[in-house]
Design a protein around this motif. Structure first.
Motif: not given
Length: 275
Positions: A125-149
């Motif tokens: 749901h969308w509780p209120a107006k304002g800034r929303y942040t989607a974060s992610y963390l995964t590991v690539a096929s070569d074993g390196e971490a992939v993270r960000g927002t």
């Protein structure tokens, strides 16, 4: 002596100026290309944009399929999470291809990716107006971490949470954290393990090997050494030039010997007559 020292100082100053210019150029040059794989290519919505109507999902598109144990969250303006799980979506062609680099035999080789592989994060749901942040963390096929927002501004109407839904509080799986925190910064990837979507691109600029010194270290060291030489040379004062120099081969004058008056003749004082 003084003129020679001035000439040396001029030459040294010119050398320092050239080395300083080289140092500035080396600092302005781009660093070695990043070797991260499986990076985020695009998102829906795009980071920094404004959303004016409720979305059922937020799409994060990567250059390769995210790991099965990848972790995604969506946080609202009040700091609470509003995500409700994620799933793989249908790959789509990217509007702009993404270039990534692979270390092969000590050389970075670029490859272009034209397809985005999505992770669709469900929005409860969308509780209120304002800034929303989607974060992610995964590991690539070569074993390196992939993270960000990805951040965006929501200015649509508020929506109620589903019945019985509670905000999730779970974090990444321990196995995912162990992979993300214990992987090397770069590794060679055989061509057979590369995604089929990857295509060769133009050769990248030459880059220093992993673990080498930065390109500005050598010019900086030379500048320091030359600067030290200038300081030492400036402290050395030339010998006084007002003294009389003796021609080479002349015998030293004995101590206590009276110097002859100028003009080459001996002038003896006149005898005074007796009174």
């Amino acid at each position: 002596m003084r003129s020679r020292l001035v000439t040396v100082c001029h030459v040294v100053c010119r050398t320092v100026a050239v080395l300083a210019a080289l140092l500035v150029v080396s600092l302005a040059l781009p660093a070695a290309p990043a070797s991260a794989h499986g990076q985020l290519a695009t998102s829906t919505p795009l980071t920094g944009t404004v959303v004016r109507k409720p979305l059922a999902q937020v799409g994060l598109y990567f250059t390769e399929k995210p790991a099965a144990n990848a972790h995604f969250t969506l946080t609202g303006p009040n700091g609470s999470r509003v995500d409700s799980g994620w799933s793989y979506g249908e790959p789509k062609r990217l509007d702009k291809p993404v270039q990534e680099y692979f270390m092969v035999n000590g050389v970075f080789e670029p490859r272009l990716y034209h397809t985005g592989f999505p992770a669709m994060v469900t929005v409860a749901h969308w509780p209120a107006k304002g800034r929303y942040t989607a974060s992610y963390l995964t590991v690539a096929s070569d074993g390196e971490a992939v993270r960000g927002t990805v951040t965006f501004d929501y200015q649509g109407p508020s929506t109620a949470a589903p019945a019985g839904w509670t905000a999730p509080t779970n974090g990444p799986e321990p196995a995912l954290l162990a992979q993300a925190e214990g992987t090397p910064s770069a590794s060679a990837v055989p061509a057979a393990t590369l995604p089929a979507d990857a295509t060769p691109a133009a050769a990248p600029p030459a880059s220093p090997p992993e673990g080498g010194l930065p390109p500005w270290v050598a010019p900086a060291a030379v500048v320091v050494v030359v600067g030290t030489i200038i300081v030492v040379a400036a402290r050395r004062r030339p010998a006084p030039s007002g003294g009389t120099t003796r021609p080479r081969g002349a015998a030293p004058r004995p101590r206590g010997a009276a110097s002859r008056p100028r003009g080459g003749t001996d002038r003896r004082p006149a005898r005074r007559g007796r009174r």
